[in-house]
Design an enzyme around this catalytic site. Structure first.
Site, PDB file in Angstrom:
ATOM      1  CG  ASP A  34      44.071   0.347  -8.344  1.00 27.22           C
ATOM      2  OD1 ASP A  34      42.837   0.549  -8.241  1.00 27.22           O
ATOM      3  OD2 ASP A  34      44.842   1.189  -8.846  1.00 27.22           O
ATOM      4  CG  ASP A 161      29.079  14.962  26.505  1.00 22.75           C
ATOM      5  OD1 ASP A 161      28.275  15.773  26.007  1.00 22.75           O
ATOM      6  OD2 ASP A 161      29.748  14.180  25.812  1.00 22.75           O
ATOM      7  CE  LYS A 184      31.882  11.773  26.486  1.00 21.04           C
ATOM      8  NZ  LYS A 184      31.393  11.329  25.170  1.00 21.04           N
ATOM      9  NE  ARG A 186      35.790   9.872  24.266  1.00 21.41           N
ATOM     10  CZ  ARG A 186      35.130   8.742  24.073  1.00 21.41           C
ATOM     11  NH1 ARG A 186      35.702   7.577  24.303  1.00 21.41           N
ATOM     12  NH2 ARG A 186      33.879   8.773  23.648  1.00 21.41           N
ATOM     13  CG  ASP A 210      25.974  12.002  22.428  1.00 19.55           C
ATOM     14  OD1 ASP A 210      26.249  13.198  22.190  1.00 19.55           O
ATOM     15  OD2 ASP A 210      26.820  11.202  22.877  1.00 19.55           O
ATOM     16  N   GLY A 216      29.893   3.064  21.337  1.00 21.14           N
ATOM     17  CA  GLY A 216      28.779   2.783  22.247  1.00 21.14           C
ATOM     18  C   GLY A 216      29.164   2.970  23.708  1.00 21.14           C
TER      19      GLY A 216
HETATM   20  C1  R5P Z   1      31.503  13.102  21.903  1.00 21.35           C
HETATM   21  O1  R5P Z   1      31.763  14.273  22.136  1.00 21.35           O
HETATM   22  C2  R5P Z   1      30.324  12.698  21.092  1.00 21.35           C
HETATM   23  O2  R5P Z   1      29.263  13.596  21.256  1.00 21.35           O
HETATM   24  C3  R5P Z   1      29.853  11.299  21.427  1.00 21.35           C
HETATM   25  O3  R5P Z   1      29.383  11.267  22.766  1.00 21.35           O
HETATM   26  C4  R5P Z   1      30.957  10.292  21.279  1.00 21.35           C
HETATM   27  O4  R5P Z   1      31.647  10.492  20.083  1.00 21.35           O
HETATM   28  C5  R5P Z   1      30.417   8.889  21.342  1.00 21.35           C
HETATM   29  O5  R5P Z   1      31.462   8.000  21.169  1.00 21.35           O
HETATM   30  P1  R5P Z   1      31.395   6.536  21.766  1.00 21.35           P
HETATM   31  O6  R5P Z   1      30.138   5.902  21.280  1.00 21.35           O
HETATM   32  O7  R5P Z   1      32.631   5.869  21.205  1.00 21.35           O
HETATM   33  O8  R5P Z   1      31.467   6.649  23.256  1.00 21.35           O
END
Ligand code: R5P
Length: 290
Positions: A34, A161, A184, A186, A210, A216
């Site tokens: 399952d 960032d 950065k 978002r 990072d 990405g």
């Molecule tokens: C955000 O605060 C993290 O440090 C990464 O920069 C982030 O999670 C990367 O995500 P993605 O590859 O989707 O841009």
């Protein structure tokens, strides 16, 4: 000491056992028809200090980690140390919008029940670990990444960032190089807008660091911004290569010159090993230093 490898972190567990010169037992993990997780530690007894190495991502691996802890207790483990190279849900560390859970805290509570200590690697926000009632340590990948890139032709270290600026500073300091951060914003789960750095990157080789790459989007946008500002080559090093939905393929044909990750998650570019540093954390724990 005995190292148990969970199915999400088998290679790293094996490497750790070899560095610590102790017995390695791979967990036997499959699924019931399952889909529920079945796991077993194929031993009569453990009766030793036990290290369970297992990511808690994706969700099925979290369940396996919880079940492995119980199995280890039942086999007589003297103590249990959880090594969680990639800690799932760490990014939902607070209620961002009303009605959301504090997911990271809930994960800590779940994992906290029977273990004696927890070791993570570059958890997204270290304060999350305060939700554990047991001893905890976050192993930092920045010095390992700096060591790996020491002999490469890098001129400046950059974070995408301000949140990761401290990481860029550590890597820069270890390599004896300047560092800076981009800015950065978002826009959505997959899109970000990156504003240029203060530092002049014209004609320079840049290393972006990072904590993780998920879609990405961040790294590709950051690289594009740096190339637009005149950077020569842009290399990328992150701790956790999550690469959702085959995101690694997005890097083909992108402006990124090379991308590498630590081996907290397994993928084609996870070539930087954190095993020695995790082994040091384990040794110092059992030497009573934390
Ligand atoms: C955000 O605060 C993290 O440090 C990464 O920069 C982030 O999670 C990367 O995500 P993605 O590859 O989707 O841009």
């Amino acid at each position: 000491m005995i190292v148990i490898g969970g199915s999400a972190s088998m290679d790293l567990a094996k490497e750790l056992a070899s560095i610590l010169n102790c017995k390695f037992i791979p967990a036997l993990t499959t699924s019931f028809p399952d889909g529920e997780c079945y796991t077993r530690i194929d031993e009569e007894k453990l009766e030793d200090d036990v290290i369970i190495v297992q990511n808690t991502f994706p969700d099925s691996k979290l369940i396996e980690m919880l079940l492995l802890q119980d199995a280890a207790v039942k086999l007589g483990a003297k103590s249990i140390t959880l090594v969680i190279p990639y800690f799932g849900y760490a990014r939902q560390d607070k209620v961002f919008k009303p009605g959301e859970p504090e997911s990271a805290k809930i994960m800590c509570r779940l994992l906290d029940q029977v273990c004696d200590r927890v070791i993570t690697v570059d958890i997204h926000k270290e304060a999350v670990l305060d939700n554990f009632t047991h001893a905890h340590k976050d192993v930092k990948a920045a010095p390992i990444i700096a060591e790996y890139f020491k002999s490469k032709d890098i001129d400046i270290v950059m974070s995408p960032d301000i949140g990761a600026a401290g990481r860029a500073k550590i890597v820069g300091d270890c390599m004896g190089l300047p560092y800076d951060h981009l800015n950065k914003t978002r826009l959505s789960g997959t899109e970000v807008r990156i504003q240029p750095a203060t530092a002049d990157v014209r004609g320079k080789n840049v290393l972006i660091v990072d904590d993780m790459i998920s879609t990405g989007g961040t790294i590709i946008a950051a690289t594009a911004a740096l190339k637009e500002a005149g950077a020569l080559k842009v290399y990328v090093a992150c701790t956790h290569g999550v690469f959702v939905n085959n995101a690694l393929e997005r890097f083909n044909g992108s402006p990124v010159d090379s991308v590498l990750c630590c081996n907290t998650l397994n993928n084609a570019v996870s070539l930087i090993s954190v095993a020695n540093s995790v082994a040091d954390a384990i040794r110092s724990a059992y030497a009573g230093k934390w």
